[in-house]
Design a protein around this motif. Structure first.
Motif, PDB file in Angstrom:
ATOM      1  N   VAL A 310      -0.592  24.815 -32.393  1.00  0.00           N
ATOM      2  CA  VAL A 310      -1.180  23.778 -33.250  1.00  0.00           C
ATOM      3  C   VAL A 310      -0.159  22.670 -33.542  1.00  0.00           C
ATOM      4  N   MET A 311       0.981  22.717 -32.870  1.00  0.00           N
ATOM      5  CA  MET A 311       2.021  21.705 -33.089  1.00  0.00           C
ATOM      6  C   MET A 311       2.700  21.399 -31.756  1.00  0.00           C
ATOM      7  N   THR A 312       3.107  20.161 -31.580  1.00  0.00           N
ATOM      8  CA  THR A 312       3.795  19.769 -30.357  1.00  0.00           C
ATOM      9  C   THR A 312       5.077  20.592 -30.187  1.00  0.00           C
ATOM     10  N   ASP A 313       5.527  20.745 -28.937  1.00  0.00           N
ATOM     11  CA  ASP A 313       6.763  21.511 -28.705  1.00  0.00           C
ATOM     12  C   ASP A 313       7.997  20.607 -28.631  1.00  0.00           C
ATOM     13  N   ASP A 314       7.821  19.330 -28.978  1.00  0.00           N
ATOM     14  CA  ASP A 314       8.963  18.400 -28.994  1.00  0.00           C
ATOM     15  C   ASP A 314       9.832  18.708 -30.215  1.00  0.00           C
ATOM     16  N   SER A 315      11.026  19.249 -29.986  1.00  0.00           N
ATOM     17  CA  SER A 315      11.848  19.714 -31.116  1.00  0.00           C
ATOM     18  C   SER A 315      12.444  18.574 -31.930  1.00  0.00           C
ATOM     19  N   LYS A 316      12.323  17.327 -31.439  1.00  0.00           N
ATOM     20  CA  LYS A 316      12.781  16.182 -32.248  1.00  0.00           C
ATOM     21  C   LYS A 316      11.754  15.804 -33.309  1.00  0.00           C
ATOM     22  N   ILE A 317      10.504  16.232 -33.084  1.00  0.00           N
ATOM     23  CA  ILE A 317       9.402  15.857 -33.987  1.00  0.00           C
ATOM     24  C   ILE A 317       8.971  17.048 -34.834  1.00  0.00           C
ATOM     25  N   ALA A 318       8.872  18.221 -34.183  1.00  0.00           N
ATOM     26  CA  ALA A 318       8.363  19.412 -34.864  1.00  0.00           C
ATOM     27  C   ALA A 318       9.516  20.289 -35.336  1.00  0.00           C
ATOM     28  N   PRO A 319       9.434  20.823 -36.551  1.00  0.00           N
ATOM     29  CA  PRO A 319      10.505  21.703 -37.025  1.00  0.00           C
ATOM     30  C   PRO A 319      10.491  23.030 -36.273  1.00  0.00           C
ATOM     31  N   PRO A 320      11.655  23.685 -36.130  1.00  0.00           N
ATOM     32  CA  PRO A 320      11.693  25.001 -35.480  1.00  0.00           C
ATOM     33  C   PRO A 320      11.021  26.052 -36.373  1.00  0.00           C
TER      34      PRO A 320
END
Length: 417
Positions: A310-320
């Motif tokens: 339910v969230m993008t896998d771009d770690s610059k945008i999404a928190p770990p």
């Protein structure tokens, strides 16, 4: 006899029918209105400037507080604008969850509108009926975000988290009988989707109850039929959107005409009015509740069959994720940077709009490449509607001002911004 002079009176801001802090200066000739001048700004919180002083991901909560009856729909507009600039597409499951909650919010908004509009005009029971159903939908907000109103649930790249597998239950703190507890919790045994599905099955009969009370009620019709008639051409010129525009017979709905999220994959109709009076706008909103219920059913069905991220896998945008953050140094750094500095958005300008319950809610966003917006302009649907207040009430009686305010479905957070 002495000649009667026109006189000026204040309507609001401390008035139960003013729907917030509206001050109307009315020029009256006896009981008939000659002109109406809306004074606004009594709730001005400087939202646009506050958003410009914070990183993108820290401003989502301000959107909930604009139209505080349709919370996540405002978030959707803001998040869409950021995603357009980032050229980011959320996972499909996140898009379906957004549509699900947009439509839950539309029903929430229209229930609040119907209850208060009825109360303004004199139908006390409507308020009690509408708040009965609002309670269940507020529980859906609470289940996904932890709060009943200002959810801050949508994020650039998706939503905060997936739908929960359990619903909060009523407990016997105040010595409720066991039978009462079982009755209150009968549809809370399963997941949130089960709870929403149970709601969609019984909601149409609730709407039938509302219509039984109002639709053919002669007092209701006397108060709303042929009051504040706006022609289709005039509605377009005045900048009307949403049910105000559709009530005048213009078939315009961003969900159909400029689809966003997954509205182009769903089946629903656009209800429109014939005469453009208060009664037609009432009928349009009631039918919208039925259509929203139909959309929610389709979303529940799809979400059941299609698990996924339910969230993008771009770690610059999404928190770990929390476990990763506690074990992995790099994840911890990403988390720290994301929540202190946020992320930089490419230069450019963009306008993103959603079909909020009250009309077109738009965000015009200008980025200069920094981690916070250079300029944010919020296009609130209620502002254009309120601007036409004088035109709608001139020639009507003082009592009709209350009916017109109700039909406009005004919420002041978005008007004063």
């Amino acid at each position: 006899m002495a000649e009667i002079q026109n006189y000026t009176m204040n309507f609001g801001p401390q008035h139960p029918a003013a729907h917030g802090v509206l001050r109307l200066v009315l020029e009256m000739n006896g009981e008939v209105i000659q002109s109406a001048d809306p004074h606004i700004g009594l709730l001005h919180r400087g939202t646009e400037k506050l958003v410009e002083s914070k990183p993108y991901n820290q401003s989502i909560g301000y959107m909930d507080r604009l139209d505080y009856v349709s919370m996540v729909c405002n978030e959707h507009g803001y998040v869409l604008a950021i995603e357009k600039l980032l050229n980011l597409t959320p996972p499909k499951r996140a898009l379906y969850i957004r549509v699900l909650f947009d439509e839950i919010t539309r029903i929430l908004n229209h229930l609040m509108w119907l209850g208060t509009h009825g109360l303004d005009v004199g139908a006390m029971t409507m308020f009690l009926y509408c708040f009965r159903e609002r309670e269940d939908l507020m529980d859906c907000y609470e289940a996904v975000s932890g709060t009943r109103m200002h959810a801050t649930y949508y994020r650039p790249g998706g939503v905060y988290r997936d739908l929960p597998d359990t619903m909060p239950k009523y407990e016997s703190a105040n010595n409720k009988k066991k039978k009462d507890l079982e009755r209150l919790n009968y549809n809370r045994e399963g997941s949130l989707l089960d709870f929403i599905e149970s709601f969609t099955e019984r909601f149409p009969s609730c709407v039938d109850e509302y219509e039984t009370l109002l639709t053919d009620n002669r007092i209701w019709k006397q108060r709303t039929v042929n009051i504040a008639v706006i022609s289709p051409e005039r509605a377009l010129n005045l900048g009307y959107t949403g049910p105000m525009l559709r009530g005048s017979g213009v078939e315009w709905d961003l969900r159909k005409k400029q689809p966003y999220a997954v509205y182009n994959e769903l089946d629903f109709d656009i209800p429109i009015g014939l005469n453009g009076d208060c009664y037609d706008r009432y009928l349009v909103r009631v039918e919208e509740m039925r259509q929203s219920n139909h959309i929610i059913k389709q979303c529940v069905e799809w979400l059941r069959d299609n698990p996924g991220p339910v969230m993008t896998d771009d770690s610059k945008i999404a928190p770990p994720d929390r476990m990763g953050m506690k074990d992995d140094m790099e994840s911890l750094i990403h988390h720290f940077k994301l929540f202190t500095e946020g992320y930089c958005v490419p230069e450019g300008e963009v306008y993103a709009a959603v079909e909020a319950p009250k009309g077109e809610f738009g965000i015009y966003l200008v980025s200069d490449g920094a981690n916070k917006p250079y300029r944010v302009k919020i296009r609130a649907p209620g502002f254009a509607h309120l601007a036409s207040m004088s035109e709608m009430v001139v020639g009507h009686m003082l009592a009709d001002v209350v009916a017109v305010m109700g039909t406009q479905d005004i919420v002041f957070g978005e008007i004063d911004r």
